[in-house]
Design an enzyme around this catalytic site. Structure first.
Site, PDB file in Angstrom:
ATOM      1  N   SER A  44      46.591  43.188  43.735  1.00 20.96           N
ATOM      2  CA  SER A  44      48.043  42.965  43.711  1.00 20.96           C
ATOM      3  C   SER A  44      48.721  43.973  42.789  1.00 20.96           C
ATOM      4  CB  SER A  44      48.360  41.544  43.234  1.00 20.96           C
ATOM      5  OG  SER A  44      48.261  40.619  44.285  1.00 20.96           O
ATOM      6  N   LYS A  61      52.790  37.623  36.382  1.00 17.95           N
ATOM      7  CA  LYS A  61      52.176  37.798  37.709  1.00 17.95           C
ATOM      8  C   LYS A  61      51.461  36.524  38.096  1.00 17.95           C
ATOM      9  CE  LYS A  61      51.081  40.411  41.231  1.00 17.95           C
ATOM     10  NZ  LYS A  61      51.394  39.307  42.152  1.00 17.95           N
ATOM     11  N   ASN A  87      41.013  31.980  52.611  1.00 24.36           N
ATOM     12  CA  ASN A  87      40.980  33.435  52.405  1.00 24.36           C
ATOM     13  C   ASN A  87      39.845  33.851  51.478  1.00 24.36           C
ATOM     14  OD1 ASN A  87      41.959  35.731  50.341  1.00 24.36           O
ATOM     15  ND2 ASN A  87      42.663  36.227  52.391  1.00 24.36           N
ATOM     16  N   THR A 104      40.160  39.429  46.824  1.00 25.38           N
ATOM     17  CA  THR A 104      39.570  38.402  45.966  1.00 25.38           C
ATOM     18  C   THR A 104      38.117  38.167  46.366  1.00 25.38           C
ATOM     19  OG1 THR A 104      41.753  37.359  45.764  1.00 25.38           O
ATOM     20  CG2 THR A 104      39.861  36.088  45.002  1.00 25.38           C
ATOM     21  N   LYS A 130      52.884  31.302  37.493  1.00 22.11           N
ATOM     22  CA  LYS A 130      52.478  30.521  38.660  1.00 22.11           C
ATOM     23  C   LYS A 130      53.672  29.704  39.120  1.00 22.11           C
ATOM     24  CE  LYS A 130      48.583  30.193  40.970  1.00 22.11           C
ATOM     25  NZ  LYS A 130      47.682  31.324  41.224  1.00 22.11           N
TER      26      LYS A 130
END
Length: 421
Positions: free
Chosen positions: A355, A70, A221, A190, A106
């Site tokens: 997520s 992830k 964000n 987040t 990533k």
């Protein structure tokens, strides 16, 4: 000038320390010191003028013993192999700290998205998916938004994967638009999680969050929603450090606190906050050296706090919202100054946890309200904070080291149970 920090070497040192502190044999370090898989691809894109330009893309998958890989993918001119490898390693430990069944991944493409039209960006995204499609999927690796990628890019990515499969696969990616299977609350998650960490950190340090003055580097964000939630919890956001293409780095400052909701509206209207009227503009150097700051939150790119600006910092605590924002040299400087650092793999784990919730909803085809998402998210983050803080206290190690100890113990226990060691 600060020397270049290799993210892989930084993480490897933390892994080595944790393995030794936990009394694990060398085999565990050998399994965790490098990603399991790294894919480097060349992506040909037809540009608007009819020419073909080739971009280099990457996908690193660090450790999948806990579950599918992830992690986000980014579009940035500085994307390189070591960056995506290091970030994939951080993601493994971030997922393990909060106890969700993922490993770390990533990815990214070396490009400047500001130079690309919307059509070129779509063709790049679809080309990137085609190049890496054999290593991603709901059971293998689930990408997500990161630097310069967003819900629209996730929608193109999901659509291209679904066309290759011949059926709709919303679970291949998270951070999608709500209408395509995205989760309520994911965009803010987040920042929501960083705010939970700030509240817990204030409790741990006997600070009153409602009287706290906070400086935040970054108003993307993560920084923007951290600002919003912290201000809603009574804290004053007195300064925000940012970057603008016309003037470079700068910061906004208002000793009485910035009006974050007005700042949101201003950015939505102008695309930048550089000329926000209700604040004084200061240099980023002055931002790092601000007096009377209780909490400093780096929420931009890695290596933002280094040996050059760490000596200037006067905040009482640092809560890391970005990935890898503090260099190892800065860590040492801040430790000598007695400034506790609440680490990234704990504090910004709200995004990957939400997520995970999105992925679960996609697999079930059953969707939750934002209130349900937050009600599930907050206790996971609180438990993770308590686990790390207790490890920090009981083992007399830094908070960063404690987070790695918690994560690596969970991974090592899993490896032993499965007979990998």
């Amino acid at each position: 000038m600060s020397k270049t920090i290799n993210p892989v070497e930084s993480v490897q040192k933390e892994i080595k320390f944790a393995c030794e502190k936990l009394g694990l044999e060398d085999s565990f370090y050998e399994l965790l010191k490098e990603p399991e898989r790294v894919l480097i691809v060349q992506i040909p894109v037809k540009m608007d003028d009819g020419t073909i330009k080739t971009f280099t893309g990457y996908r690193a998958q660090h450790c999948t013993i806990m579950g599918p890989a992830k992690g986000g993918f980014r579009y940035h001119p500085d994307v390189c192999l070591d960056e995506v490898k290091g970030l994939s390693m951080w993601m493994t430990f971030k997922c393990a700290v909060v106890g969700i069944p993922y490993g770390g991944a990533k990815g990214g493409v070396c490009c400047n998205p500001a130079d690309l039209s919307k059509g070129e960006l779509e063709r790049l995204t679809r080309g990137y998916l085609r190049a890496i499609n054999t290593v991603v999927g709901p059971e293998k690796d689930i990408p997500a938004p990161d630097v310069n990628t967003n819900a629209q890019i996730m929608a193109w990515f999901m659509d291209e994967f679904s066309m290759l499969k011949g059926y709709n696969v919303p679970g291949v990616v998270t951070g999608k638009p709500i209408s395509l299977g995205g989760s309520q609350g994911r965009t803010q998650a987040t920042g929501f999680g960083v705010t939970v960490a700030v509240k817990k950190a204030c409790d741990a340090m006997n600070m009153d969050m409602t009287n706290a003055k906070i400086a935040i580097q970054g108003f993307g964000n993560v920084g923007s929603y951290t600002s919003l939630y912290c201000s809603k919890n009574g804290a004053k956001i007195v300064s925000i450090g940012e970057w603008d293409k016309t003037i470079g780095t700068y910061a906004l400052y208002n000793e009485n606190g910035l009006d974050i909701e007005k700042l949101f509206d201003y950015k939505a209207e102008n695309g930048t906050i550089v000329n926000f009227p209700d604040a004084k503009r200061i240099s980023l150097n002055d931002f790092w050296a601000l007096e009377n700051i209780d909490i400093l939150i780096p929420a931009a790119l890695e290596n933002a706090i280094n040996e050059n600006n760490a000596p200037k910092i006067k905040a009482k605590i640092i809560v890391e919202a970005a990935n890898g924002p503090t260099t190892p040299e800065a860590d040492k400087i801040l430790a000598k100054k007695g400034i506790p650092i609440f680490p990234d793999i704990l504090c910004n784990a709200g995004g990957v946890t939400a997520s995970y919730f999105e992925w679960v909803q996609n697999l079930m085809s059953f969707y939750w309200t934002e209130e349900e998402v937050n009600s599930k998210l907050e206790p996971i983050l609180i438990n993770a904070f308590d686990d790390v803080y207790n490890m920090h206290k009981h083992n007399n190690v830094s908070l960063r080291q404690a987070a790695y100890l918690v994560a690596i113990k969970r991974i090592a226990d899993n490896m032993k149970m499965r007979g990998r060691i």
